[in-house]
Design an enzyme around this catalytic site. Structure first.
Site, PDB file in Angstrom:
ATOM      1  CE  LYS A  49      -4.195  -2.164   1.453  1.00 52.51           C
ATOM      2  NZ  LYS A  49      -3.667  -3.555   1.473  1.00 52.51           N
TER       3      LYS A  49
HETATM    4  C1  LIG Z   1      -4.245  -4.662   0.691  1.00 53.51           C
HETATM    5  C2  LIG Z   1      -3.423  -5.914   0.533  1.00 53.51           C
HETATM    6  C3  LIG Z   1      -3.742  -6.921  -0.405  1.00 53.51           C
HETATM    7  C4  LIG Z   1      -4.977  -6.847  -1.289  1.00 53.51           C
HETATM    8  O1  LIG Z   1      -4.860  -5.900  -2.293  1.00 53.51           O
HETATM    9  P1  LIG Z   1      -6.152  -5.381  -3.080  1.00 53.51           P
HETATM   10  O2  LIG Z   1      -5.692  -4.242  -3.890  1.00 53.51           O
HETATM   11  O3  LIG Z   1      -7.129  -4.981  -2.005  1.00 53.51           O
HETATM   12  O4  LIG Z   1      -6.658  -6.526  -3.891  1.00 53.51           O
HETATM   13  C5  LIG Z   1      -2.906  -8.020  -0.514  1.00 53.51           C
HETATM   14  N1  LIG Z   1      -1.813  -8.147   0.287  1.00 53.51           N
HETATM   15  C6  LIG Z   1      -1.472  -7.210   1.199  1.00 53.51           C
HETATM   16  C7  LIG Z   1      -0.273  -7.424   2.048  1.00 53.51           C
HETATM   17  C8  LIG Z   1      -2.251  -6.056   1.358  1.00 53.51           C
HETATM   18  O5  LIG Z   1      -1.909  -5.135   2.286  1.00 53.51           O
END
Ligand SMILES: *Cc1c(COP(=O)(O)O)cnc(C)c1O
Length: 498
Positions: free
Chosen positions: A111
């Site tokens: 993120k």
């Molecule tokens: C948020 C997240 C995901 C999922 O990603 P999306 O964009 O919501 O599909 C997968 N792995 C981690 C570690 C995350 O923080």
């Protein structure tokens, strides 16, 4: 390029308006009027991540100047923020399989890629729309997003950020990451209650018209950094290009040779960015959607029926524990040729009955682009152990779901196309599950996550990421604990409003 709502509400919006508003006024999501023209990869072979970012972002942000976009990309992806010069390096497992490491940012999960850039885009958007107020980002978090938003917005001029988390609802590591947050414009408070209480409290504050007026007089305006903001999606398109260019540079693929991407998926944001990369001419064969035991997307992609009527399962990949994948709405809008009426009807069925079925043509169109399957905690744990024992490479539980699903894909299709598994978190961030998987289930009893961090590093000989190392010794800067009813007062105190 203008933006429209997936639900067909009147009007078009500039990129700046779409980013500032986050959600379209009719409750839909913003999508571009058309996918940008194909990007000439030949112009980019030696480009740095930041240069690739500028080239990918520009067509999505016509109201931002090249200098603004370059400036934003250069600040967001600097060496001070990412501990690897490639920003999102590729790890080669063998000739056909690579991991794209998206976790070299300040919070050790993917993120960061979006939330390091979003503050710059949002600030630009406020300026362009004549907004003079300071932006106040309010967030309710169950873990990863709050910390990534804090790091992204810390000390960004013209912004403040206040994050609420459930007192008992986050891991030790996640809590520690938040309560030690530095920055002159940040606030963090625990709330007595669960995540639903916290989220409801934040929503109430957002919808409090009287409060908004009081704050407006003092020069403050609320905004949100949640994952349906278009400004969080476009930064993710960049790393699909950077991965491909790195494969090309290393001679792993021929010019225009197609590759697969496997994406551990929750809210469908990451994999949707891959879809837009493909629309911009990136040679992508298949996008492989990997779910954990919360397999709504696996079922949808294989049957055309989306059904959230099932219990949410808590897994070792908590960031994918989701039953409503918001960004899927954007894909449906795209594959139906922008049929807002159909999308609106499906979303209303989802709201009212928790379920909808798409028509056969739409299901077929989705199935041609995506392949989907899921993996439970046991299999993911075995993949962590197996990948480490066979290759000396450590992956986290989210990435492990991708690894298992990739093996299923190979077995089912026989496809030998070169493949990139998108690695979404550092194994050290989810060290308890990783240690358990690695040590064959016999996690030494009673050890806290900080002891495990060190143990994991000792066993594997891999360095603890700087962002997590030393967290136990960092001073606690945010020790407020409030009741749900006190959240509004906390906001006023935080902003110094009497
Ligand atoms: C948020 C997240 C995901 C999922 O990603 P999306 O964009 O919501 O599909 C997968 N792995 C981690 C570690 C995350 O923080």
């Amino acid at each position: 390029m203008r933006y429209y709502s997936t639900r067909g509400g009147a009007g078009s919006f500039s990129a700046a308006e779409a980013i500032k508003l986050g959600l379209a006024p009719d409750g839909g999501l913003f999508v571009p009027a058309a996918a940008p023209a194909p990007l000439a990869l030949d112009g980019l072979p030696g480009a740095s991540y930041r240069e690739i970012a500028a080239a990918v972002l520009q067509p999505f942000l016509p109201d931002f100047s090249p200098a603004e976009i370059e400036g934003a990309a250069f600040s967001a992806y600097s060496a001070a923020r990412f501990d690897n010069p490639s920003v999102t390096p590729l790890h080669r497992l063998d000739d056909g399989l690579f991991f794209l490491e998206l976790w070299h940012g300040p919070t050790c999960a993917f993120k960061d890629i979006a939330l390091q850039l979003l503050p710059h885009l949002l600030r630009g958007a406020m300026k362009k729309t004549g907004e003079r107020s300071d932006i106040v980002i309010l967030a309710a978090t169950s873990g990863d997003t709050g910390k990534a938003a804090l790091e992204g917005f810390r000390d960004v001029p013209g912004t403040r950020i206040l994050v609420f988390y459930p007192e008992q609802g986050v891991s030790e590591m996640q809590k520690r990451q938040m309560v030690t947050q530095e920055g002159a414009n940040v606030g963090v408070a625990a709330v007595r209650g669960d995540f639903d209480d916290v989220q409801a409290g934040v929503k109430e504050i957002f919808n409090d018209g009287a409060l908004a007026r009081v704050l407006a007089e003092r020069g403050f305006k609320f905004s949100s950094a949640n994952s349906i903001n278009w400004g969080r999606l476009i930064p993710q398109v960049v790393y699909y290009f950077s991965a491909y260019l790195e494969l090309r540079r290393g001679g792993a693929v021929r010019p225009f040779e197609k590759v697969n991407f496997v994406v551990p998926t929750g809210n469908f944001g990451n994999i949707l960015a891959g879809y837009y990369a493909r629309r911009m001419g990136l040679p992508v064969q298949r996008l492989i959607c990997a779910s954990n035991a919360n397999r709504v997307l696996t079922d949808f992609i294989n049957t055309g029926i989306y059904d959230r009527n099932r219990p949410l399962v808590q897994t070792t990949s908590p960031s994918m524990d989701i039953l409503i994948s918001s960004n899927l709405e954007r894909l449906l809008f795209e594959v139906t040729g922008h049929d807002a009426a159909r999308v609106r009807s499906w979303m209303e069925q989802l709201r009212d009955r928790g379920r909808y079925r798409v028509d056969p043509a739409t299901a077929r169109a989705v199935g041609e682009l995506f392949w989907a399957d899921c993996a439970g905690d046991d299999k993911a744990g075995r993949a962590i152990r197996g990948t480490y024992r066979e290759h000396g490479y450590l992956i986290d539980p989210h990435t492990a779901v991708g690894r298992v699903v990739y093996e299923k894909y190979r077995a089912a299709t026989g496809d030998r196309t070169k493949t990139v598994i998108v690695s979404t978190a550092s194994p050290f961030k989810f060290n308890a599950s990783v240690a358990r998987a690695l040590l064959d289930g016999d996690r030494p009893g009673g050890q806290d996550e900080f002891t495990l961090l060190r143990l994991l590093s000792e066993v594997t000989g891999i360095k603890i990421p700087p962002a997590l190392d030393g967290l136990a010794e960092k001073p606690v800067l945010h020790d407020a604990v409030v009741n749900r009813e006190q959240m509004k007062q906390k906001v006023l105190d935080f902003l110094g409003v009497k």
